[in-house]
Design an enzyme around this catalytic site. Structure first.
Site, PDB file in Angstrom:
ATOM      1  N   ASP A  47      30.020  79.847  31.370  1.00 37.78           N
ATOM      2  CA  ASP A  47      28.901  79.079  31.942  1.00 37.78           C
ATOM      3  C   ASP A  47      29.179  78.731  33.401  1.00 37.78           C
ATOM      4  O   ASP A  47      28.347  78.116  34.071  1.00 37.78           O
ATOM      5  CB  ASP A  47      28.572  77.843  31.097  1.00 37.78           C
ATOM      6  CG  ASP A  47      29.712  76.851  31.008  1.00 37.78           C
ATOM      7  OD1 ASP A  47      30.815  77.156  31.490  1.00 37.78           O
ATOM      8  OD2 ASP A  47      29.483  75.751  30.451  1.00 37.78           O
ATOM      9  N   SER A  48      30.343  79.185  33.919  1.00 42.21           N
ATOM     10  CA  SER A  48      30.586  79.138  35.368  1.00 42.21           C
ATOM     11  C   SER A  48      29.492  79.898  36.101  1.00 42.21           C
ATOM     12  O   SER A  48      29.324  79.727  37.309  1.00 42.21           O
ATOM     13  CB  SER A  48      31.953  79.749  35.690  1.00 42.21           C
ATOM     14  OG  SER A  48      32.098  81.016  35.088  1.00 42.21           O
ATOM     15  N   ASP A  86      30.208  81.662  26.330  1.00 39.17           N
ATOM     16  CA  ASP A  86      30.341  80.203  26.324  1.00 39.17           C
ATOM     17  C   ASP A  86      29.142  79.533  25.666  1.00 39.17           C
ATOM     18  O   ASP A  86      27.994  79.922  25.919  1.00 39.17           O
ATOM     19  CB  ASP A  86      30.346  79.702  27.780  1.00 39.17           C
ATOM     20  CG  ASP A  86      31.709  79.263  28.249  1.00 39.17           C
ATOM     21  OD1 ASP A  86      32.587  79.005  27.404  1.00 39.17           O
ATOM     22  OD2 ASP A  86      31.891  79.172  29.469  1.00 39.17           O
ATOM     23  N   LYS A 115      32.764  80.396  22.754  1.00 35.39           N
ATOM     24  CA  LYS A 115      33.745  79.439  23.278  1.00 35.39           C
ATOM     25  C   LYS A 115      33.115  78.059  23.366  1.00 35.39           C
ATOM     26  O   LYS A 115      31.981  77.922  23.814  1.00 35.39           O
ATOM     27  CB  LYS A 115      34.267  79.886  24.651  1.00 35.39           C
ATOM     28  CG  LYS A 115      35.267  78.897  25.251  1.00 35.39           C
ATOM     29  CD  LYS A 115      36.089  79.511  26.366  1.00 35.39           C
ATOM     30  CE  LYS A 115      35.417  79.563  27.708  1.00 35.39           C
ATOM     31  NZ  LYS A 115      35.006  78.236  28.241  1.00 35.39           N
ATOM     32  N   GLU A 117      33.897  73.919  24.464  1.00 30.19           N
ATOM     33  CA  GLU A 117      34.777  72.919  25.100  1.00 30.19           C
ATOM     34  C   GLU A 117      34.903  71.714  24.178  1.00 30.19           C
ATOM     35  O   GLU A 117      33.907  71.278  23.589  1.00 30.19           O
ATOM     36  CB  GLU A 117      34.176  72.459  26.438  1.00 30.19           C
ATOM     37  CG  GLU A 117      34.169  73.545  27.493  1.00 30.19           C
ATOM     38  CD  GLU A 117      33.639  73.083  28.852  1.00 30.19           C
ATOM     39  OE1 GLU A 117      33.493  71.859  29.078  1.00 30.19           O
ATOM     40  OE2 GLU A 117      33.364  73.968  29.678  1.00 30.19           O
ATOM     41  N   GLU A 184      42.720  74.941  30.448  1.00 33.27           N
ATOM     42  CA  GLU A 184      42.363  74.958  31.876  1.00 33.27           C
ATOM     43  C   GLU A 184      43.019  73.792  32.629  1.00 33.27           C
ATOM     44  O   GLU A 184      42.879  72.628  32.225  1.00 33.27           O
ATOM     45  CB  GLU A 184      40.838  74.890  32.031  1.00 33.27           C
ATOM     46  CG  GLU A 184      40.389  74.878  33.484  1.00 33.27           C
ATOM     47  CD  GLU A 184      38.921  75.212  33.705  1.00 33.27           C
ATOM     48  OE1 GLU A 184      38.211  75.539  32.726  1.00 33.27           O
ATOM     49  OE2 GLU A 184      38.481  75.145  34.859  1.00 33.27           O
TER      50      GLU A 184
HETATM   51  O1  KIV Z   1      32.921  79.139  32.401  1.00 35.81           O
HETATM   52  C1  KIV Z   1      33.963  79.758  32.674  1.00 35.81           C
HETATM   53  O2  KIV Z   1      33.988  80.679  33.476  1.00 35.81           O
HETATM   54  C2  KIV Z   1      35.186  79.340  31.980  1.00 35.81           C
HETATM   55  C3  KIV Z   1      36.485  79.911  32.468  1.00 35.81           C
HETATM   56  C4  KIV Z   1      36.755  79.587  33.867  1.00 35.81           C
HETATM   57  C5  KIV Z   1      37.611  79.588  31.556  1.00 35.81           C
HETATM   58  O3  KIV Z   1      35.132  78.582  31.071  1.00 35.81           O
END
Ligand code: KIV
Length: 267
Positions: A47-48, A86, A115, A117, A184
């Site tokens: 989600d970056s 994510d 993924k 968090e 992280e």
């Molecule tokens: O959203 C993302 O790109 C991430 C990574 C930087 C681990 O969670």
């Protein structure tokens, strides 16, 4: 003959053999094709993308719709690498929401792992997802979706209490059924200890060289961060004459254990 696709079992076997896992974020089909050709083991639709593609100040505005769209784009270019997507902000907040989210990311997007968090707060969700056949990657340490709560993008686990919370959460996420864990921005010694304690592969970002694998944001390794790049990243375009050469350089450096080096390990 096409290379055998990578699965969570492949990554577990790599950990058992002491082979380091290379992972990069990826948001579109062309990069998926190139990263796959370069030998990247895992593509993470992070989600970056809210920051590097959409220009937001955080990942909070990213929706499930955005994640499903970009995951489907990556799935069309990927052939061998494992595809992780994510859960965006609050998509995994309850087991019910997480099941709906996982269905979209996997059925619409083609993700193979989701993924999430969080530590203690997501254990029920992780249990529910894995019971339904959804492979889960946990994410501890700096959790960017909590930036408004923690007040910035800072290293975590630097004092004894917060290090203990991360240790405890890492074991709990594994026990809840997670197949992988991203750590992280935590001190290298803590990441090493957790990587050794867990049986599942631990992929570090800003967590030192002694994790089972490494992940970085693709734009950072290509020197495309318009702001100051993170201290723990490396510009692999420097000295490379093509994107393919830069990405191959990253894969090799992760495999050899030469990335991250001391300069990219602040704590
Ligand atoms: O959203 C993302 O790109 C991430 C990574 C930087 C681990 O969670």
């Amino acid at each position: 003959m096409p290379a055998k696709p990578i699965t969570v079992a492949t990554l577990a076997a790599m950990k058992a053999r002491g082979e380091r896992i290379s992972c990069l974020t990826c948001y579109d089909a062309s990069f998926a094709w190139l990263l796959d050709d370069a030998g990247v083991d895992v593509l993470l639709v992070g989600d970056s993308l809210g920051m590097v593609l959409q220009g937001h100040a955080s990942t909070v505005p990213v929706t499930l719709e955005h994640m499903a769209y970009h995951t489907a784009c990556v799935a069309r270019g990927r052939r061998r690498a494992l595809l992780i997507a994510d859960f965006p902000f609050l998509a995994g907040a309850t087991p019910e929401r997480a099941l709906v989210g996982a269905a979209r990311l996997m059925q619409e997007g083609g993700a193979e792992v989701v993924k999430i968090e969080g530590g203690a707060s997501v254990l029920e969700t992780v249990r529910c997802l894995t019971a339904q056949g959804v492979p889960v990657c946990g994410h501890l340490g700096l959790m960017p979706q909590s930036v408004n709560l923690i007040g910035g993008y800072r290293f975590q686990g630097r004092d004894a209490d917060s290090a203990q919370t991360i240790r405890r959460d890492a074991l709990a996420v594994q026990e809840a059924g997670a197949s992988l864990l991203v750590l992280e921005c935590v001190p290298a010694a803590l990441a090493q200890e957790i990587s050794q304690a867990l049986t599942i592969p631990v992929i570090g970002i800003g967590a030192g060289a002694d994790c089972d694998g490494q992940v970085l944001v693709i734009y950072d390794i290509l020197g495309l961060n318009p702001k100051r790049p993170p201290r723990f990243s490396r510009d692999f375009m420097k000295g490379s004459s093509s994107i393919m050469e830069a990405v191959t350089g990253y894969v090799t450096a992760v495999r050899e254990g030469s990335f991250p080096g001391p300069a990219e390990t602040p704590y």
